[in-house]
Design a protein around this motif. Structure first.
Motif, PDB file in Angstrom:
ATOM      1  N   THR A   1      -0.051  10.273  10.479  1.00 47.53           N
ATOM      2  CA  THR A   1       0.188  11.426  11.342  1.00 47.53           C
ATOM      3  C   THR A   1      -1.058  12.293  11.338  1.00 47.53           C
ATOM      4  O   THR A   1      -1.826  12.312  10.377  1.00 47.53           O
ATOM      5  CB  THR A   1       1.391  12.249  10.858  1.00 47.53           C
ATOM      6  OG1 THR A   1       1.144  12.665   9.516  1.00 47.53           O
ATOM      7  CG2 THR A   1       2.677  11.429  10.896  1.00 47.53           C
ATOM      8  N   PHE A   2      -1.243  12.999  12.410  1.00 44.99           N
ATOM      9  CA  PHE A   2      -2.401  13.865  12.539  1.00 44.99           C
ATOM     10  C   PHE A   2      -1.924  15.294  12.766  1.00 44.99           C
ATOM     11  O   PHE A   2      -1.016  15.536  13.555  1.00 44.99           O
ATOM     12  CB  PHE A   2      -3.291  13.417  13.703  1.00 44.99           C
ATOM     13  CG  PHE A   2      -3.853  12.048  13.500  1.00 44.99           C
ATOM     14  CD1 PHE A   2      -4.978  11.851  12.730  1.00 44.99           C
ATOM     15  CD2 PHE A   2      -3.228  10.939  14.062  1.00 44.99           C
ATOM     16  CE1 PHE A   2      -5.480  10.589  12.520  1.00 44.99           C
ATOM     17  CE2 PHE A   2      -3.730   9.672  13.862  1.00 44.99           C
ATOM     18  CZ  PHE A   2      -4.858   9.494  13.093  1.00 44.99           C
ATOM     19  N   SER A   3      -2.558  16.213  12.087  1.00 45.93           N
ATOM     20  CA  SER A   3      -2.229  17.620  12.242  1.00 45.93           C
ATOM     21  C   SER A   3      -3.331  18.281  13.044  1.00 45.93           C
ATOM     22  O   SER A   3      -4.488  17.862  13.022  1.00 45.93           O
ATOM     23  CB  SER A   3      -2.131  18.299  10.876  1.00 45.93           C
ATOM     24  OG  SER A   3      -1.182  17.646  10.073  1.00 45.93           O
ATOM     25  N   ALA A   4      -2.956  19.347  13.730  1.00 45.91           N
ATOM     26  CA  ALA A   4      -3.955  20.104  14.478  1.00 45.91           C
ATOM     27  C   ALA A   4      -4.880  20.803  13.493  1.00 45.91           C
ATOM     28  O   ALA A   4      -4.491  21.203  12.404  1.00 45.91           O
ATOM     29  CB  ALA A   4      -3.263  21.121  15.380  1.00 45.91           C
ATOM     30  N   MET A   5      -6.128  20.925  13.874  1.00 42.05           N
ATOM     31  CA  MET A   5      -7.107  21.568  13.015  1.00 42.05           C
ATOM     32  C   MET A   5      -7.754  22.699  13.794  1.00 42.05           C
ATOM     33  O   MET A   5      -8.130  22.521  14.956  1.00 42.05           O
ATOM     34  CB  MET A   5      -8.178  20.555  12.598  1.00 42.05           C
ATOM     35  CG  MET A   5      -9.189  21.104  11.638  1.00 42.05           C
ATOM     36  SD  MET A   5     -10.375  19.839  11.171  1.00 42.05           S
ATOM     37  CE  MET A   5     -11.788  20.399  12.072  1.00 42.05           C
ATOM     38  N   LYS A   6      -7.856  23.842  13.169  1.00 40.32           N
ATOM     39  CA  LYS A   6      -8.516  24.970  13.812  1.00 40.32           C
ATOM     40  C   LYS A   6      -9.908  25.109  13.227  1.00 40.32           C
ATOM     41  O   LYS A   6     -10.109  25.009  12.018  1.00 40.32           O
ATOM     42  CB  LYS A   6      -7.726  26.255  13.591  1.00 40.32           C
ATOM     43  CG  LYS A   6      -6.422  26.277  14.325  1.00 40.32           C
ATOM     44  CD  LYS A   6      -5.750  27.602  14.156  1.00 40.32           C
ATOM     45  CE  LYS A   6      -4.446  27.618  14.929  1.00 40.32           C
ATOM     46  NZ  LYS A   6      -3.781  28.914  14.811  1.00 40.32           N
ATOM     47  N   LEU A   7     -10.859  25.354  14.093  1.00 33.84           N
ATOM     48  CA  LEU A   7     -12.239  25.511  13.669  1.00 33.84           C
ATOM     49  C   LEU A   7     -12.799  26.710  14.411  1.00 33.84           C
ATOM     50  O   LEU A   7     -12.809  26.747  15.641  1.00 33.84           O
ATOM     51  CB  LEU A   7     -13.041  24.246  14.007  1.00 33.84           C
ATOM     52  CG  LEU A   7     -14.500  24.227  13.599  1.00 33.84           C
ATOM     53  CD1 LEU A   7     -14.634  24.317  12.084  1.00 33.84           C
ATOM     54  CD2 LEU A   7     -15.174  22.962  14.095  1.00 33.84           C
ATOM     55  N   ASP A   8     -13.250  27.673  13.665  1.00 33.92           N
ATOM     56  CA  ASP A   8     -13.805  28.883  14.267  1.00 33.92           C
ATOM     57  C   ASP A   8     -15.266  28.624  14.605  1.00 33.92           C
ATOM     58  O   ASP A   8     -16.098  28.436  13.717  1.00 33.92           O
ATOM     59  CB  ASP A   8     -13.673  30.057  13.296  1.00 33.92           C
ATOM     60  CG  ASP A   8     -14.118  31.364  13.910  1.00 33.92           C
ATOM     61  OD1 ASP A   8     -14.369  31.402  15.132  1.00 33.92           O
ATOM     62  OD2 ASP A   8     -14.204  32.361  13.161  1.00 33.92           O
ATOM     63  N   THR A   9     -15.592  28.583  15.882  1.00 35.82           N
ATOM     64  CA  THR A   9     -16.965  28.318  16.315  1.00 35.82           C
ATOM     65  C   THR A   9     -17.665  29.568  16.825  1.00 35.82           C
ATOM     66  O   THR A   9     -18.767  29.470  17.356  1.00 35.82           O
ATOM     67  CB  THR A   9     -16.969  27.240  17.420  1.00 35.82           C
ATOM     68  OG1 THR A   9     -16.182  27.699  18.513  1.00 35.82           O
ATOM     69  CG2 THR A   9     -16.445  25.919  16.883  1.00 35.82           C
ATOM     70  N   ARG A  10     -17.032  30.725  16.655  1.00 44.14           N
ATOM     71  CA  ARG A  10     -17.697  31.969  17.076  1.00 44.14           C
ATOM     72  C   ARG A  10     -18.955  32.159  16.237  1.00 44.14           C
ATOM     73  O   ARG A  10     -18.954  31.980  15.017  1.00 44.14           O
ATOM     74  CB  ARG A  10     -16.775  33.165  16.896  1.00 44.14           C
ATOM     75  CG  ARG A  10     -15.643  33.172  17.906  1.00 44.14           C
ATOM     76  CD  ARG A  10     -14.749  34.324  17.661  1.00 44.14           C
ATOM     77  NE  ARG A  10     -13.916  33.935  16.503  1.00 44.14           N
ATOM     78  CZ  ARG A  10     -12.967  34.679  15.984  1.00 44.14           C
ATOM     79  NH1 ARG A  10     -12.730  35.872  16.461  1.00 44.14           N
ATOM     80  NH2 ARG A  10     -12.272  34.255  14.966  1.00 44.14           N
ATOM     81  N   GLY A  11     -20.009  32.458  16.896  1.00 43.54           N
ATOM     82  CA  GLY A  11     -21.268  32.688  16.198  1.00 43.54           C
ATOM     83  C   GLY A  11     -22.072  31.415  15.961  1.00 43.54           C
ATOM     84  O   GLY A  11     -23.194  31.469  15.460  1.00 43.54           O
ATOM     85  N   PHE A  12     -21.550  30.269  16.337  1.00 40.65           N
ATOM     86  CA  PHE A  12     -22.274  29.015  16.164  1.00 40.65           C
ATOM     87  C   PHE A  12     -23.242  28.841  17.321  1.00 40.65           C
ATOM     88  O   PHE A  12     -22.877  28.969  18.476  1.00 40.65           O
ATOM     89  CB  PHE A  12     -21.300  27.835  16.125  1.00 40.65           C
ATOM     90  CG  PHE A  12     -21.986  26.491  15.984  1.00 40.65           C
ATOM     91  CD1 PHE A  12     -22.475  26.086  14.757  1.00 40.65           C
ATOM     92  CD2 PHE A  12     -22.147  25.662  17.074  1.00 40.65           C
ATOM     93  CE1 PHE A  12     -23.107  24.852  14.620  1.00 40.65           C
ATOM     94  CE2 PHE A  12     -22.775  24.444  16.953  1.00 40.65           C
ATOM     95  CZ  PHE A  12     -23.258  24.036  15.716  1.00 40.65           C
ATOM     96  N   VAL A  13     -24.488  28.533  16.988  1.00 43.75           N
ATOM     97  CA  VAL A  13     -25.509  28.321  18.006  1.00 43.75           C
ATOM     98  C   VAL A  13     -25.858  26.840  18.009  1.00 43.75           C
ATOM     99  O   VAL A  13     -26.258  26.282  16.991  1.00 43.75           O
ATOM    100  CB  VAL A  13     -26.764  29.175  17.716  1.00 43.75           C
ATOM    101  CG1 VAL A  13     -27.831  28.916  18.752  1.00 43.75           C
ATOM    102  CG2 VAL A  13     -26.408  30.639  17.650  1.00 43.75           C
TER     103      VAL A  13
END
Length: 73
Positions: free
Chosen positions: A52-64
């Motif tokens: 099974t796969f779970s959703a993953m959250k990744l904060d990309t704010r500020g990523f250049v």
């Protein structure tokens, strides 16, 4: 070795060769069995759980993202 393809019903473990092929086969044949649907026996519970796969959250704010840096070899 000759190959003949046909569909037939299995009755009590017996595979009937259609009349059109009976005179073309000898007493020794090689059988490759492909079932059209799973049997009730093969539908039992599996020992292995399906992944099974779970959703993953990744904060990309500020990523250049630097394309040149990503393409460096």
């Amino acid at each position: 070795m000759e190959a003949y393809e046909f569909q037939t019903a299995v009755n009590d473990g017996i595979i009937r060769i259609p009349a059109e092929y009976r005179n073309k086969v000898s007493n020794r044949v090689k059988v490759i069995l492909l079932s059209e649907k799973p049997t009730e026996q093969s539908k039992g519970p599996s020992d292995k759980a399906e992944p099974t796969f779970s959703a993953m959250k990744l904060d990309t704010r500020g990523f250049v993202f630097n394309r040149e840096e990503a393409n460096e070899r």
